[in-house]
Motif scaffolding. Structure first.
Motif, PDB file in Angstrom:
ATOM      1  N   UNK A   1       0.817  -1.216   0.000  1.00 38.16           N
ATOM      2  CA  UNK A   1       0.000   0.000   0.000  1.00 38.16           C
ATOM      3  C   UNK A   1       0.854   1.270   0.000  1.00 38.16           C
ATOM      4  N   UNK A   2       2.171   1.118  -0.057  1.00 39.40           N
ATOM      5  CA  UNK A   2       3.033   2.306  -0.102  1.00 39.40           C
ATOM      6  C   UNK A   2       2.965   2.947  -1.488  1.00 39.40           C
ATOM      7  N   UNK A   3       3.332   4.221  -1.548  1.00 37.11           N
ATOM      8  CA  UNK A   3       3.302   4.884  -2.855  1.00 37.11           C
ATOM      9  C   UNK A   3       4.304   4.201  -3.796  1.00 37.11           C
ATOM     10  N   UNK A   4       4.048   4.302  -5.102  1.00 33.63           N
ATOM     11  CA  UNK A   4       4.811   3.537  -6.095  1.00 33.63           C
ATOM     12  C   UNK A   4       6.327   3.741  -5.996  1.00 33.63           C
ATOM     13  N   UNK A   5       6.759   4.990  -5.807  1.00 27.40           N
ATOM     14  CA  UNK A   5       8.212   5.264  -5.752  1.00 27.40           C
ATOM     15  C   UNK A   5       8.873   4.511  -4.600  1.00 27.40           C
ATOM     16  N   UNK A   6       8.167   4.427  -3.485  1.00 30.35           N
ATOM     17  CA  UNK A   6       8.725   3.708  -2.324  1.00 30.35           C
ATOM     18  C   UNK A   6       8.786   2.209  -2.636  1.00 30.35           C
ATOM     19  N   UNK A   7       7.743   1.686  -3.244  1.00 32.64           N
ATOM     20  CA  UNK A   7       7.761   0.260  -3.621  1.00 32.64           C
ATOM     21  C   UNK A   7       8.948  -0.014  -4.543  1.00 32.64           C
ATOM     22  N   UNK A   8       9.208   0.932  -5.464  1.00 32.62           N
ATOM     23  CA  UNK A   8      10.272   0.697  -6.456  1.00 32.62           C
ATOM     24  C   UNK A   8      11.671   0.728  -5.850  1.00 32.62           C
ATOM     25  N   UNK A   9      11.826   1.406  -4.732  1.00 33.96           N
ATOM     26  CA  UNK A   9      13.178   1.480  -4.144  1.00 33.96           C
ATOM     27  C   UNK A   9      13.367   0.424  -3.038  1.00 33.96           C
ATOM     28  N   UNK A  10      12.288  -0.246  -2.675  1.00 33.17           N
ATOM     29  CA  UNK A  10      12.370  -1.208  -1.567  1.00 33.17           C
ATOM     30  C   UNK A  10      13.147  -2.465  -1.968  1.00 33.17           C
ATOM     31  N   UNK A  11      13.750  -3.119  -0.964  1.00 36.87           N
ATOM     32  CA  UNK A  11      14.431  -4.394  -1.225  1.00 36.87           C
ATOM     33  C   UNK A  11      13.423  -5.526  -1.260  1.00 36.87           C
ATOM     34  N   UNK A  12      12.349  -5.338  -0.519  1.00 33.27           N
ATOM     35  CA  UNK A  12      11.353  -6.398  -0.458  1.00 33.27           C
ATOM     36  C   UNK A  12       9.979  -5.764  -0.258  1.00 33.27           C
ATOM     37  N   UNK A  13       9.003  -6.241  -1.046  1.00 37.01           N
ATOM     38  CA  UNK A  13       7.621  -5.752  -0.907  1.00 37.01           C
ATOM     39  C   UNK A  13       6.788  -6.978  -0.570  1.00 37.01           C
TER      40      UNK A  13
ATOM     41  N   UNK B   1      -9.947  -6.387 -14.023  1.00 35.39           N
ATOM     42  CA  UNK B   1     -10.244  -6.662 -12.614  1.00 35.39           C
ATOM     43  C   UNK B   1     -10.749  -5.403 -11.927  1.00 35.39           C
ATOM     44  N   UNK B   2     -11.757  -5.584 -11.108  1.00 28.99           N
ATOM     45  CA  UNK B   2     -12.204  -4.505 -10.209  1.00 28.99           C
ATOM     46  C   UNK B   2     -11.567  -4.844  -8.865  1.00 28.99           C
ATOM     47  N   UNK B   3     -10.694  -3.961  -8.390  1.00 26.84           N
ATOM     48  CA  UNK B   3      -9.828  -4.297  -7.256  1.00 26.84           C
ATOM     49  C   UNK B   3     -10.346  -3.643  -5.967  1.00 26.84           C
ATOM     50  N   UNK B   4     -10.907  -4.450  -5.072  1.00 26.03           N
ATOM     51  CA  UNK B   4     -11.466  -3.912  -3.829  1.00 26.03           C
ATOM     52  C   UNK B   4     -10.464  -4.073  -2.690  1.00 26.03           C
ATOM     53  N   UNK B   5      -9.448  -3.242  -2.741  1.00 29.27           N
ATOM     54  CA  UNK B   5      -8.509  -3.087  -1.619  1.00 29.27           C
ATOM     55  C   UNK B   5      -7.817  -1.744  -1.831  1.00 29.27           C
ATOM     56  N   UNK B   6      -6.865  -1.416  -0.968  1.00 29.39           N
ATOM     57  CA  UNK B   6      -6.161  -0.134  -1.082  1.00 29.39           C
ATOM     58  C   UNK B   6      -5.482  -0.059  -2.457  1.00 29.39           C
ATOM     59  N   UNK B   7      -5.466   1.138  -3.038  1.00 29.65           N
ATOM     60  CA  UNK B   7      -5.021   1.292  -4.425  1.00 29.65           C
ATOM     61  C   UNK B   7      -3.534   0.958  -4.672  1.00 29.65           C
ATOM     62  N   UNK B   8      -2.707   1.030  -3.625  1.00 29.80           N
ATOM     63  CA  UNK B   8      -1.265   0.820  -3.789  1.00 29.80           C
ATOM     64  C   UNK B   8      -0.895  -0.495  -4.463  1.00 29.80           C
ATOM     65  N   UNK B   9      -1.675  -1.534  -4.218  1.00 28.98           N
ATOM     66  CA  UNK B   9      -1.387  -2.861  -4.773  1.00 28.98           C
ATOM     67  C   UNK B   9      -1.414  -2.845  -6.300  1.00 28.98           C
ATOM     68  N   UNK B  10      -2.161  -1.911  -6.884  1.00 32.58           N
ATOM     69  CA  UNK B  10      -2.312  -1.890  -8.346  1.00 32.58           C
ATOM     70  C   UNK B  10      -0.963  -1.632  -9.036  1.00 32.58           C
ATOM     71  N   UNK B  11      -0.064  -0.957  -8.353  1.00 33.78           N
ATOM     72  CA  UNK B  11       1.260  -0.695  -8.938  1.00 33.78           C
ATOM     73  C   UNK B  11       1.974  -2.002  -9.287  1.00 33.78           C
ATOM     74  N   UNK B  12       1.974  -2.956  -8.344  1.00 31.23           N
ATOM     75  CA  UNK B  12       2.644  -4.244  -8.621  1.00 31.23           C
ATOM     76  C   UNK B  12       1.863  -5.060  -9.634  1.00 31.23           C
ATOM     77  N   UNK B  13       0.541  -4.928  -9.628  1.00 33.14           N
ATOM     78  CA  UNK B  13      -0.277  -5.657 -10.612  1.00 33.14           C
ATOM     79  C   UNK B  13       0.075  -5.146 -12.009  1.00 33.14           C
ATOM     80  N   UNK B  14       0.163  -3.828 -12.140  1.00 28.22           N
ATOM     81  CA  UNK B  14       0.495  -3.253 -13.450  1.00 28.22           C
ATOM     82  C   UNK B  14       1.898  -3.631 -13.886  1.00 28.22           C
ATOM     83  N   UNK B  15       2.817  -3.738 -12.915  1.00 25.16           N
ATOM     84  CA  UNK B  15       4.200  -4.098 -13.271  1.00 25.16           C
ATOM     85  C   UNK B  15       4.286  -5.553 -13.721  1.00 25.16           C
ATOM     86  N   UNK B  16       3.553  -6.443 -13.027  1.00 25.49           N
ATOM     87  CA  UNK B  16       3.742  -7.861 -13.349  1.00 25.49           C
ATOM     88  C   UNK B  16       2.799  -8.363 -14.439  1.00 25.49           C
ATOM     89  N   UNK B  17       1.658  -7.717 -14.643  1.00 21.63           N
ATOM     90  CA  UNK B  17       0.769  -8.114 -15.751  1.00 21.63           C
ATOM     91  C   UNK B  17       0.247  -6.831 -16.415  1.00 21.63           C
TER      92      UNK B  17
END
Ligand code: 13P
Ligand code: SF4
Length: 312
Positions: free
Chosen positions: A30-42, A234-250
């Motif tokens: 649920x972190x903002x995209x830039x933070x997810x991108x710099x993290x070692x592990x999400x 997909x209609x995603x019913x959770x916090x929007x932050x997860x969509x960043x990884x969904x968009x990256x992987x699919x």
């Protein structure tokens, strides 16, 4: 607090500090995209706790909310655990103050207390077993059928687990402000507009929303589902932050955030989103804010977390 030089690249500075401190950056989805991108592990709450337990780093920088960093500190008393913003709380944790939880337990002395990880260290210390949304079902299924259960603090997750496991648990009446924001009416409207879309939901959502879901799971499980499933929308019913990884992987798929009833951005967690790249940089630079914990409390809170890790 230091002022930030407008000329610096926050990303470069954070990477430099990471080396200097021998730090690991753990981030929730649920972190903002830039933070997810710099993290070692999400990861989701369970994966992040496992990572916090196994890391060899000297410093854990936790890009998440307070109870997550606190769990990392409980597991690693000797390590410096940093949280970019100490005010990053959680409505579920706030809904369950330790003194009230203590009397809840005292009223039901024969019950075992299974408590969602979204709670304070004090509440953990008063619990028998901690769980997350990805291992709760497995843990409940290991409790002898004759043993009555108190499940706290999320009533929506609790209700969902009663259905899944067939166990009649006594529920604490807490809820997540983000997951209770979704509008069933608007989700149905979206489904009419995109009839081929699948609805995927986090179990913290209300029953009226979960009823429409094609798949229900923790953040990691939702991510895995869209990676492996054949649908395109997909209609995603959770916090929007997860969509960043969904968009990256699919990236070829369409992800539509489930909308709240009003036009607010209530599907962004205000606590998770307190963390920013600037605060991440400053906390590493200042080695502050850091988590501290009283040792007797830590030892009491550790027991039910270790039980969870053994049982999941
Ligand atoms: P998970 O990532 O464990 O599914 O939890 C969701 C959540 O609300 C964290 O605060
Ligand atoms: Fe807490 Fe809900 Fe935010 Fe998760 S999304 S941290 S449960 S308020």
């Amino acid at each position: 607090m230091l002022n930030i030089d407008a000329e610096i690249s926050l990303e470069e500075e954070i990477l430099k500090l990471k080396k200097e401190l021998n730090a690991v950056i753990l981030a929730h989805y649920y972190q903002e995209s830039e933070i997810q991108d710099i993290a070692d592990f999400i990861g989701d709450s369970l994966e992040l706790s496992r990572k916090a337990k196994s890391t060899q780093a000297d410093v854990i920088v936790f890009a998440g909310v307070h109870f997550m960093a606190e769990t990392a500190k409980i597991l690693n008393p000797e390590k410096l655990v940093l949280l970019p913003d100490l005010q990053a709380g959680c409505s579920l944790a706030d809904s369950c103050p330790a003194p009230l939880f203590k009397s809840f337990r005292e009223k039901h002395p024969d019950h075992i207390a299974i408590t969602y990880i979204n709670c304070s260290a004090e509440v953990k210390a008063l619990s028998d077993i901690i769980c997350t949304s990805s291992n709760a079902e497995k843990i409940i299924n290991q409790i002898p059928p004759e043993k009555p259960i108190l499940f706290s603090p999320d009533r929506n997750l609790g209700r969902y687990l009663i259905k899944k496991t067939g166990r009649d648990m006594l529920l604490w009446q807490g809820a997540c402000i983000v997951h209770e924001t979704f509008s069933e009416r608007k989700i149905i409207q979206l489904k009419v507009k995109y009839p081929e879309a699948k609805i995927i939901a986090h179990p913290e959502c209300e029953e009226v929303v979960l009823r429409h879901a094609d798949y229900i799971g923790s953040t990691s499980k939702l991510l895995k589902y869209v990676q492996e499933d054949s649908a395109k929308t997909y209609i995603v019913a959770t916090e929007t932050g997860i969509i960043h990884q969904m968009q990256k992987s699919a990236p070829e798929k369409l992800y539509i955030p489930a909308p709240p009833e009003t036009s607010c951005s209530c599907n962004d967690c205000p606590h998770m989103k307190r963390n920013t790249m600037e605060k991440l940089y400053l906390c590493m630079k200042n080695k502050y804010p850091k988590l501290t914990m009283d040792e007797p409390l830590r030892l009491r809170a550790l027991k039910p977390i270790e039980r969870m890790l053994e049982m999941s």
